[in-house]
Design a protein around this motif. Structure first.
Motif, PDB file in Angstrom:
ATOM      1  N   VAL A  84      32.622  45.183  73.615  1.00 19.08           N
ATOM      2  CA  VAL A  84      32.602  44.144  72.588  1.00 19.08           C
ATOM      3  C   VAL A  84      34.040  43.663  72.412  1.00 19.08           C
ATOM      4  O   VAL A  84      34.925  44.454  72.075  1.00 19.08           O
ATOM      5  CB  VAL A  84      32.043  44.683  71.248  1.00 19.08           C
ATOM      6  CG1 VAL A  84      32.049  43.589  70.192  1.00 19.08           C
ATOM      7  CG2 VAL A  84      30.638  45.240  71.447  1.00 19.08           C
ATOM      8  N   GLY A  85      34.266  42.390  72.676  1.00 16.77           N
ATOM      9  CA  GLY A  85      35.591  41.797  72.493  1.00 16.77           C
ATOM     10  C   GLY A  85      35.757  41.371  71.042  1.00 16.77           C
ATOM     11  O   GLY A  85      34.836  40.828  70.427  1.00 16.77           O
ATOM     12  N   ILE A  86      36.947  41.648  70.498  1.00 11.35           N
ATOM     13  CA  ILE A  86      37.247  41.308  69.106  1.00 11.35           C
ATOM     14  C   ILE A  86      38.504  40.449  69.063  1.00 11.35           C
ATOM     15  O   ILE A  86      39.483  40.713  69.764  1.00 11.35           O
ATOM     16  CB  ILE A  86      37.496  42.593  68.268  1.00 11.35           C
ATOM     17  CG1 ILE A  86      36.271  43.495  68.261  1.00 11.35           C
ATOM     18  CG2 ILE A  86      37.928  42.248  66.842  1.00 11.35           C
ATOM     19  CD1 ILE A  86      35.107  42.967  67.487  1.00 11.35           C
ATOM     20  N   ALA A  87      38.458  39.431  68.213  1.00  7.32           N
ATOM     21  CA  ALA A  87      39.625  38.597  67.931  1.00  7.32           C
ATOM     22  C   ALA A  87      39.699  38.430  66.416  1.00  7.32           C
ATOM     23  O   ALA A  87      38.714  38.651  65.711  1.00  7.32           O
ATOM     24  CB  ALA A  87      39.492  37.242  68.615  1.00  7.32           C
ATOM     25  N   GLN A  88      40.861  38.050  65.929  1.00  8.84           N
ATOM     26  CA  GLN A  88      41.012  37.816  64.493  1.00  8.84           C
ATOM     27  C   GLN A  88      41.898  36.604  64.268  1.00  8.84           C
ATOM     28  O   GLN A  88      42.674  36.229  65.137  1.00  8.84           O
ATOM     29  CB  GLN A  88      41.603  39.037  63.790  1.00  8.84           C
ATOM     30  CG  GLN A  88      43.040  39.330  64.180  1.00  8.84           C
ATOM     31  CD  GLN A  88      43.573  40.591  63.510  1.00  8.84           C
ATOM     32  OE1 GLN A  88      42.838  41.344  62.896  1.00  8.84           O
ATOM     33  NE2 GLN A  88      44.863  40.817  63.643  1.00  8.84           N
ATOM     34  N   THR A  89      41.767  36.023  63.089  1.00  7.81           N
ATOM     35  CA  THR A  89      42.656  34.924  62.729  1.00  7.81           C
ATOM     36  C   THR A  89      43.872  35.484  62.012  1.00  7.81           C
ATOM     37  O   THR A  89      43.880  36.639  61.568  1.00  7.81           O
ATOM     38  CB  THR A  89      41.968  33.928  61.771  1.00  7.81           C
ATOM     39  OG1 THR A  89      41.632  34.612  60.558  1.00  7.81           O
ATOM     40  CG2 THR A  89      40.739  33.292  62.393  1.00  7.81           C
ATOM     41  N   ASP A  90      44.858  34.636  61.871  1.00  5.15           N
ATOM     42  CA  ASP A  90      45.966  34.939  60.970  1.00  5.15           C
ATOM     43  C   ASP A  90      45.428  34.821  59.540  1.00  5.15           C
ATOM     44  O   ASP A  90      44.281  34.406  59.327  1.00  5.15           O
ATOM     45  CB  ASP A  90      47.127  33.979  61.222  1.00  5.15           C
ATOM     46  CG  ASP A  90      46.719  32.524  60.995  1.00  5.15           C
ATOM     47  OD1 ASP A  90      47.392  31.841  60.217  1.00  5.15           O
ATOM     48  OD2 ASP A  90      45.711  32.071  61.588  1.00  5.15           O
ATOM     49  N   LEU A  91      46.222  35.170  58.546  1.00  2.00           N
ATOM     50  CA  LEU A  91      45.743  35.181  57.166  1.00  2.00           C
ATOM     51  C   LEU A  91      45.477  33.785  56.613  1.00  2.00           C
ATOM     52  O   LEU A  91      44.747  33.637  55.637  1.00  2.00           O
ATOM     53  CB  LEU A  91      46.728  35.929  56.271  1.00  2.00           C
ATOM     54  CG  LEU A  91      46.845  37.426  56.579  1.00  2.00           C
ATOM     55  CD1 LEU A  91      47.903  38.079  55.710  1.00  2.00           C
ATOM     56  CD2 LEU A  91      45.512  38.122  56.410  1.00  2.00           C
ATOM     57  N   LEU A  92      46.044  32.764  57.236  1.00  2.00           N
ATOM     58  CA  LEU A  92      45.773  31.389  56.800  1.00  2.00           C
ATOM     59  C   LEU A  92      44.588  30.781  57.545  1.00  2.00           C
ATOM     60  O   LEU A  92      44.231  29.634  57.326  1.00  2.00           O
ATOM     61  CB  LEU A  92      47.024  30.519  56.979  1.00  2.00           C
ATOM     62  CG  LEU A  92      48.221  30.949  56.146  1.00  2.00           C
ATOM     63  CD1 LEU A  92      49.440  30.085  56.470  1.00  2.00           C
ATOM     64  CD2 LEU A  92      47.900  30.879  54.658  1.00  2.00           C
ATOM     65  N   LYS A  93      44.012  31.559  58.453  1.00  2.00           N
ATOM     66  CA  LYS A  93      42.813  31.169  59.203  1.00  2.00           C
ATOM     67  C   LYS A  93      43.035  29.909  60.050  1.00  2.00           C
ATOM     68  O   LYS A  93      42.233  28.983  60.030  1.00  2.00           O
ATOM     69  CB  LYS A  93      41.621  31.002  58.258  1.00  2.00           C
ATOM     70  CG  LYS A  93      41.266  32.285  57.522  1.00  2.00           C
ATOM     71  CD  LYS A  93      40.166  32.102  56.547  1.00  2.00           C
ATOM     72  CE  LYS A  93      40.610  31.528  55.255  1.00  2.00           C
ATOM     73  NZ  LYS A  93      40.851  32.309  54.115  1.00  2.00           N
ATOM     74  N   THR A  94      44.143  29.910  60.803  1.00  2.00           N
ATOM     75  CA  THR A  94      44.428  28.755  61.656  1.00  2.00           C
ATOM     76  C   THR A  94      44.435  29.085  63.143  1.00  2.00           C
ATOM     77  O   THR A  94      44.100  28.237  63.957  1.00  2.00           O
ATOM     78  CB  THR A  94      45.789  28.125  61.289  1.00  2.00           C
ATOM     79  OG1 THR A  94      46.801  29.124  61.371  1.00  2.00           O
ATOM     80  CG2 THR A  94      45.766  27.539  59.890  1.00  2.00           C
ATOM     81  N   ILE A  95      44.830  30.307  63.508  1.00  2.04           N
ATOM     82  CA  ILE A  95      44.976  30.694  64.910  1.00  2.04           C
ATOM     83  C   ILE A  95      44.171  31.960  65.190  1.00  2.04           C
ATOM     84  O   ILE A  95      44.242  32.925  64.435  1.00  2.04           O
ATOM     85  CB  ILE A  95      46.462  30.980  65.257  1.00  2.04           C
ATOM     86  CG1 ILE A  95      47.341  29.777  64.974  1.00  2.04           C
ATOM     87  CG2 ILE A  95      46.612  31.441  66.701  1.00  2.04           C
ATOM     88  CD1 ILE A  95      47.178  28.627  65.937  1.00  2.04           C
ATOM     89  N   ALA A  96      43.442  31.949  66.307  1.00  3.65           N
ATOM     90  CA  ALA A  96      42.696  33.130  66.739  1.00  3.65           C
ATOM     91  C   ALA A  96      43.511  33.898  67.771  1.00  3.65           C
ATOM     92  O   ALA A  96      44.084  33.302  68.679  1.00  3.65           O
ATOM     93  CB  ALA A  96      41.355  32.711  67.342  1.00  3.65           C
ATOM     94  N   THR A  97      43.561  35.215  67.619  1.00  3.52           N
ATOM     95  CA  THR A  97      44.313  36.076  68.526  1.00  3.52           C
ATOM     96  C   THR A  97      43.429  37.233  68.983  1.00  3.52           C
ATOM     97  O   THR A  97      42.759  37.856  68.147  1.00  3.52           O
ATOM     98  CB  THR A  97      45.538  36.673  67.794  1.00  3.52           C
ATOM     99  OG1 THR A  97      46.292  35.607  67.227  1.00  3.52           O
ATOM    100  CG2 THR A  97      46.419  37.459  68.737  1.00  3.52           C
ATOM    101  N   PRO A  98      43.433  37.549  70.287  1.00  2.00           N
ATOM    102  CA  PRO A  98      42.652  38.702  70.741  1.00  2.00           C
ATOM    103  C   PRO A  98      43.163  39.993  70.096  1.00  2.00           C
ATOM    104  O   PRO A  98      44.361  40.174  69.925  1.00  2.00           O
ATOM    105  CB  PRO A  98      42.904  38.743  72.256  1.00  2.00           C
ATOM    106  CG  PRO A  98      43.422  37.392  72.608  1.00  2.00           C
ATOM    107  CD  PRO A  98      44.118  36.871  71.383  1.00  2.00           C
ATOM    108  N   VAL A  99      42.242  40.880  69.731  1.00  2.00           N
ATOM    109  CA  VAL A  99      42.601  42.185  69.168  1.00  2.00           C
ATOM    110  C   VAL A  99      42.425  43.260  70.225  1.00  2.00           C
ATOM    111  O   VAL A  99      43.312  44.055  70.475  1.00  2.00           O
ATOM    112  CB  VAL A  99      41.730  42.506  67.933  1.00  2.00           C
ATOM    113  CG1 VAL A  99      41.932  43.948  67.479  1.00  2.00           C
ATOM    114  CG2 VAL A  99      42.025  41.546  66.812  1.00  2.00           C
ATOM    115  N   GLY A 100      41.232  43.301  70.841  1.00  2.00           N
ATOM    116  CA  GLY A 100      40.966  44.331  71.832  1.00  2.00           C
ATOM    117  C   GLY A 100      39.513  44.315  72.246  1.00  2.00           C
ATOM    118  O   GLY A 100      38.722  43.500  71.783  1.00  2.00           O
ATOM    119  N   THR A 101      39.199  45.249  73.118  1.00  2.00           N
ATOM    120  CA  THR A 101      37.842  45.419  73.609  1.00  2.00           C
ATOM    121  C   THR A 101      37.430  46.853  73.328  1.00  2.00           C
ATOM    122  O   THR A 101      38.183  47.781  73.604  1.00  2.00           O
ATOM    123  CB  THR A 101      37.787  45.140  75.130  1.00  2.00           C
ATOM    124  OG1 THR A 101      38.397  43.886  75.374  1.00  2.00           O
ATOM    125  CG2 THR A 101      36.362  45.099  75.613  1.00  2.00           C
TER     126      THR A 101
END
Length: 141
Positions: free
Chosen positions: A17-34
């Motif tokens: 399962v691939g996970i990504a998250q946004t920054d706290l302002l919810k503008t950019i998505a960044t990969p977290v991990g698998t």
């Protein structure tokens, strides 16, 4: 809507399962991990403990013709589990067709060596970021 919270993008697979998250302002998505399907809920809880998660954005694996099938059934089971763990967090499903291909293209453009591009986990977490970024882009004011 919380001012400082994250959105989590999820690319559900049978093995990873691939996970990504946004920054706290919810503008950019960044990969977290698998993560394995068994450990992913622990990882999501860690993220939620750091900063509240406002919404889960989950890739909905339609066929090329737009039909639901066995893959969507698998994701639906994951969503039910996710709702049990996090009953108060909204879940949004978005079409994930072509995100794995987009992830591979992005890796080529970024100059990631071919050997690393073949790592399935890398593709999954980048696909999760693409799913999440597509959601952000289509829902920005």
């Amino acid at each position: 809507m919380q001012e400082y919270a994250r959105l989590i993008g999820i690319d559900v697979g049978k093995k990873r399962v691939g996970i990504a998250q946004t920054d706290l302002l919810k503008t950019i998505a960044t990969p977290v991990g698998t993560f394995s399907p068994e450990e992913v809920f622990t990882e999501i809880k860690k993220i939620n403990d750091q900063f509240p998660v406002e919404k889960f954005v989950i890739g909905w694996p339609l066929s090329l013709s737009g039909e639901e099938g066995s893959a969507t059934q698998m994701v639906e089971k994951f969503i039910k589990k996710l709702r049990n763990y996090f009953p108060d967090i909204e879940i949004v499903k978005i079409d994930e067709r072509y995100t794995s291909n987009q992830a591979r293209t992005l890796m080529v453009e970024a100059g990631i060596p071919q050997k690393k591009r073949k790592e399935k986990g890398r593709v999954d977490r980048i696909a999760a970021a693409i799913i999440l970024q597509n959601y952000l882009d289509s829902n920005s004011d």
